[in-house]
Write an enzyme that holds these catalytic residues in place. Structure first.
Site, PDB file in Angstrom:
ATOM      1  N   GLY A 278       0.772  -1.243   0.000  1.00  0.00           N
ATOM      2  CA  GLY A 278       0.000   0.000   0.000  1.00  0.00           C
ATOM      3  C   GLY A 278       0.793   1.278   0.000  1.00  0.00           C
ATOM      4  N   GLU A 320       4.184  -6.398   1.699  1.00  0.00           N
ATOM      5  CA  GLU A 320       3.798  -6.806   0.334  1.00  0.00           C
ATOM      6  C   GLU A 320       3.694  -5.620  -0.625  1.00  0.00           C
ATOM      7  OE1 GLU A 320       0.946 -10.475   1.897  1.00  0.00           O
ATOM      8  OE2 GLU A 320       0.066  -8.528   1.449  1.00  0.00           O
ATOM      9  N   PRO A 321       4.791  -4.927  -0.866  1.00  0.00           N
ATOM     10  CA  PRO A 321       4.696  -3.792  -1.782  1.00  0.00           C
ATOM     11  C   PRO A 321       4.524  -4.244  -3.231  1.00  0.00           C
ATOM     12  CG  PRO A 321       6.984  -4.183  -1.206  1.00  0.00           C
ATOM     13  CD  PRO A 321       6.171  -5.171  -0.405  1.00  0.00           C
ATOM     14  N   GLY A 322       3.617  -3.636  -3.942  1.00  0.00           N
ATOM     15  CA  GLY A 322       3.469  -3.919  -5.373  1.00  0.00           C
ATOM     16  C   GLY A 322       3.808  -2.656  -6.141  1.00  0.00           C
ATOM     17  N   ARG A 360      -7.027   3.584 -14.580  1.00  0.00           N
ATOM     18  CA  ARG A 360      -6.940   4.179 -13.241  1.00  0.00           C
ATOM     19  C   ARG A 360      -7.507   5.596 -13.177  1.00  0.00           C
ATOM     20  NH1 ARG A 360      -3.142   5.140 -10.613  1.00  0.00           N
ATOM     21  NH2 ARG A 360      -3.947   4.419  -8.624  1.00  0.00           N
ATOM     22  N   TYR A 364     -10.383   5.663 -10.528  1.00  0.00           N
ATOM     23  CA  TYR A 364     -10.031   6.229  -9.210  1.00  0.00           C
ATOM     24  C   TYR A 364      -9.795   7.737  -9.256  1.00  0.00           C
ATOM     25  CZ  TYR A 364      -8.437   1.331  -8.920  1.00  0.00           C
ATOM     26  OH  TYR A 364      -8.325  -0.029  -8.990  1.00  0.00           O
ATOM     27  N   CYS A 391     -14.799   4.699 -27.077  1.00  0.00           N
ATOM     28  CA  CYS A 391     -16.066   5.366 -27.323  1.00  0.00           C
ATOM     29  C   CYS A 391     -16.772   5.777 -26.047  1.00  0.00           C
ATOM     30  CB  CYS A 391     -16.949   4.460 -28.167  1.00  0.00           C
ATOM     31  SG  CYS A 391     -16.364   4.485 -29.846  1.00  0.00           S
ATOM     32  N   TYR A 421      -0.614  -1.592 -12.008  1.00  0.00           N
ATOM     33  CA  TYR A 421      -2.065  -1.547 -12.200  1.00  0.00           C
ATOM     34  C   TYR A 421      -2.489  -0.893 -13.523  1.00  0.00           C
ATOM     35  CZ  TYR A 421      -1.753  -2.791  -7.306  1.00  0.00           C
ATOM     36  OH  TYR A 421      -1.434  -3.413  -6.135  1.00  0.00           O
TER      37      TYR A 421
HETATM   38  N1  LLP Z   1      -1.219  -6.980  -0.294  1.00  0.00           N
HETATM   39  C1  LLP Z   1      -2.541  -7.109  -0.427  1.00  0.00           C
HETATM   40  C2  LLP Z   1      -3.237  -8.075   0.420  1.00  0.00           C
HETATM   41  C3  LLP Z   1      -3.240  -6.340  -1.354  1.00  0.00           C
HETATM   42  O1  LLP Z   1      -4.544  -6.480  -1.462  1.00  0.00           O
HETATM   43  C4  LLP Z   1      -2.536  -5.419  -2.157  1.00  0.00           C
HETATM   44  C5  LLP Z   1      -3.233  -4.598  -3.137  1.00  0.00           C
HETATM   45  C6  LLP Z   1      -1.154  -5.321  -2.006  1.00  0.00           C
HETATM   46  C7  LLP Z   1      -0.518  -6.106  -1.060  1.00  0.00           C
HETATM   47  C8  LLP Z   1      -0.309  -4.396  -2.835  1.00  0.00           C
HETATM   48  O2  LLP Z   1      -0.641  -3.070  -2.689  1.00  0.00           O
HETATM   49  P1  LLP Z   1       0.310  -1.951  -3.318  1.00  0.00           P
HETATM   50  O3  LLP Z   1       1.625  -1.991  -2.573  1.00  0.00           O
HETATM   51  O4  LLP Z   1       0.508  -2.260  -4.743  1.00  0.00           O
HETATM   52  O5  LLP Z   1      -0.435  -0.690  -3.110  1.00  0.00           O
HETATM   53  N2  LLP Z   1      -5.947  -1.298  -8.612  1.00  0.00           N
HETATM   54  C9  LLP Z   1      -5.688  -0.334  -7.561  1.00  0.00           C
HETATM   55  C10 LLP Z   1      -4.895  -0.918  -6.428  1.00  0.00           C
HETATM   56  C11 LLP Z   1      -5.565  -2.117  -5.815  1.00  0.00           C
HETATM   57  C12 LLP Z   1      -4.710  -2.736  -4.767  1.00  0.00           C
HETATM   58  C13 LLP Z   1      -5.255  -4.064  -4.349  1.00  0.00           C
HETATM   59  N3  LLP Z   1      -4.481  -4.711  -3.366  1.00  0.00           N
HETATM   60  C14 LLP Z   1      -4.960   0.866  -8.157  1.00  0.00           C
HETATM   61  O6  LLP Z   1      -4.717   0.871  -9.363  1.00  0.00           O
HETATM   62  O7  LLP Z   1      -4.658   1.822  -7.468  1.00  0.00           O
END
Ligand code: LLP
Length: 463
Positions: A278, A320-322, A360, A364, A391, A421
């Site tokens: 997050g 859990e960084p994405g 996005r 959002y 469209c 994302y």
């Molecule tokens: N761990 C869990 C359990 C999660 O549900 C998520 C994201 C992450 C880690 C990774 O979060 P991050 O570090 O990437 O923020 N589609 C949306 C974001 C949805 C995130 C869902 N879960 C967007 O484009 O902003």
């Protein structure tokens, strides 16, 4: 709709949203390192380059739209996360942000683990060579088949999300003669300061088991009784694109409170705590993200302090960084097709992609930056909206951005910070073909996810 509560402000306002820059930046050709991948720069001719290759060459070779991913930057960020905790934590990259087999290999090489949340992501992880014990499996409604596959593969942990799932996983593991390591995901009741659609720790939503009303404690009680599963820890993920650490602080406080309750009731000290992902990144120059080592320090201090107060042995932390790993490493390259000045409003710049490669902004109210990439220009800045070819009028890539007034069809523009994302949420809306992801490193460019073709589309349409 509750979306209006989002701080980004009203999407269709005919003025810039509150807090948005209202004047053009001093130099439209400048590239703010905060929003661009590490090796992005302009060459002597003013053309944007990444990994030593200019975008005109990239566009010629790979076409547009396309995502270009700076592999060196990806590896550096992955490494920064791994080393941030000094080896005292496990970092699981959240595959939902962007996953491909090449990415799995880079993660493996850089020593990161991987979090997946569907059978498809699990298949990609395994096929990319990630050792099963370094994979965590998430999701609020994993199917029996998905659970079975994960257990059979010997996956490191399954994060349980409901009372039904506790029993389901335990049953499947027993059937397979295994004892599956699990965590329980709880919702701690934190209101994360982010868009409602990506906040996940408040109580009124689908994820996890609420701490409130003793539900999480009851889930633990049940999990500890089942011999098909081994409960190794508690999981909390409060949301996404968060800058403020106070939400993590409250979450850690409450998770540790539960660990204490578990110790007092069952005499068991759970060895792990997962604080989810997050962490926010910069989409525009106005965003100020923290570095991994600062985040690691803050999280470690919070957990240690809370555990000392509760007289608990500090559990091993995982995160859990994405977005924070992959988000800043890529940009989307588009070709401008039309430029439409609307008197007294703004100029609409249509590019050859749109909401199918970046949903996005529509979903959002996300803000992005954009730069003229194929050349520099001294023309006067003009307030623009970069829109796609779909469209519908909500098909906006960049809501408000200044671009040079001489922008013309055929110019290339680049939108930074699209590594997370965007490809992973891409669609075939209007039967538009999903763009490729091209990894660039040290003067070499390599397709890691190829462009979709009309044959791909028609293959699914059985006629
Ligand atoms: N761990 C869990 C359990 C999660 O549900 C998520 C994201 C992450 C880690 C990774 O979060 P991050 O570090 O990437 O923020 N589609 C949306 C974001 C949805 C995130 C869902 N879960 C967007 O484009 O902003």
């Amino acid at each position: 709709m509750s979306r209006s509560a989002h701080p980004a402000g009203p999407r269709h306002a005919d003025v810039l949203p509150e807090g948005h820059y209202s004047a053009p930046p001093a130099d439209l050709n400048a590239l703010d390192p905060k929003v661009w991948a590490e090796t992005v720069t302009r060459d002597a001719d003013g053309v944007l380059t990444v990994g030593g290759i200019d975008v005109k060459r990239l566009a010629e070779e790979f076409g547009t739209p396309a995502y270009f991913l700076d592999e060196r930057d990806f590896r550096a960020r992955a490494r920064a996360w791994r080393t941030a905790f000094g080896g005292d934590a496990d970092v699981f990259y959240a595959g939902k942000a962007f996953l491909s087999r090449a990415v799995v290999r880079w993660l493996d090489e850089e020593g990161l683990n991987l979090d997946v949340c569907s059978g498809g992501e699990l298949a990609t992880a395994l096929s990319g060579g990630m050792p099963a014990e370094r994979i965590a499996f998430h999701g609020n409604n994993k199917s029996v088949a998905e659970i079975r596959r994960a257990v059979e593969a010997g996956i490191g942990r399954i994060v349980l999300d409901s009372f039904q799932e506790i029993v389901r996983v335990a049953h499947i593991a027993r059937e397979l003669g295994r004892r599956q390591r699990v965590q329980i995901r709880i919702t701690v009741g934190v209101e994360a300061h982010t868009h409602e659609f990506i906040a996940t720790a408040h109580e009124d939503q689908k994820f996890g088991i609420p701490l409130a009303g003793g539900q999480a404690a009851e889930a633990v009680r049940r999990a500890l009784q089942l011999d098909g599963i081994e409960l190794i820890g508690i999981h909390s993920h409060i949301g996404s694109q968060i800058f403020d650490m106070s939400g993590f602080e409250v979450a850690a406080h409450r998770v540790v409170g539960l660990l204490r309750e578990i110790r007092d009731e069952h005499g068991v000290e759970l060895p792990e705590i997962d604080l989810g992902g997050g962490l926010g990144i910069a989409y525009t120059s106005g965003d100020d993200p923290r570095e991994p080592h600062e985040i690691a320090k803050a999280l470690t201090e919070i957990v240690t302090r809370e555990c000392e107060a509760a007289r608990l042995t500090t559990p091993r932390i995982s995160v859990e960084p994405g977005r924070a790993v992959v988000g800043p490493t890529a940009f989307t390259l588009y070709e401008v097709g039309t430029v439409k000045p609307l008197e007294g409003l703004r100029t609409y710049v249509s590019v050859d992609g749109g909401m199918s490669d970046n949903i996005r902004t529509a979903l959002y109210d996300a803000e992005y930056s954009v730069a003229l990439a194929s050349r520099v220009s001294d023309a006067e800045p003009v307030l623009c909206r970069v829109v796609g070819k779909h469209c519908e009028s909500g098909d906006i890539v960049v809501k408000d951005a200044f671009l040079p007034g001489d922008l013309a069809p055929g110019d290339l523009v680049a939108v930074p910070a699209t590594g997370a994302y965007c490809r992973s949420m891409a669609s075939n809306y209007n039967h538009v073909l999903r763009p490729p992801v091209v990894a660039v490193r040290d003067g070499e460019a390599r397709v890691i996810v190829r462009r979709e073709t009309e044959e791909d589309l028609l293959r699914l349409d059985v006629g």
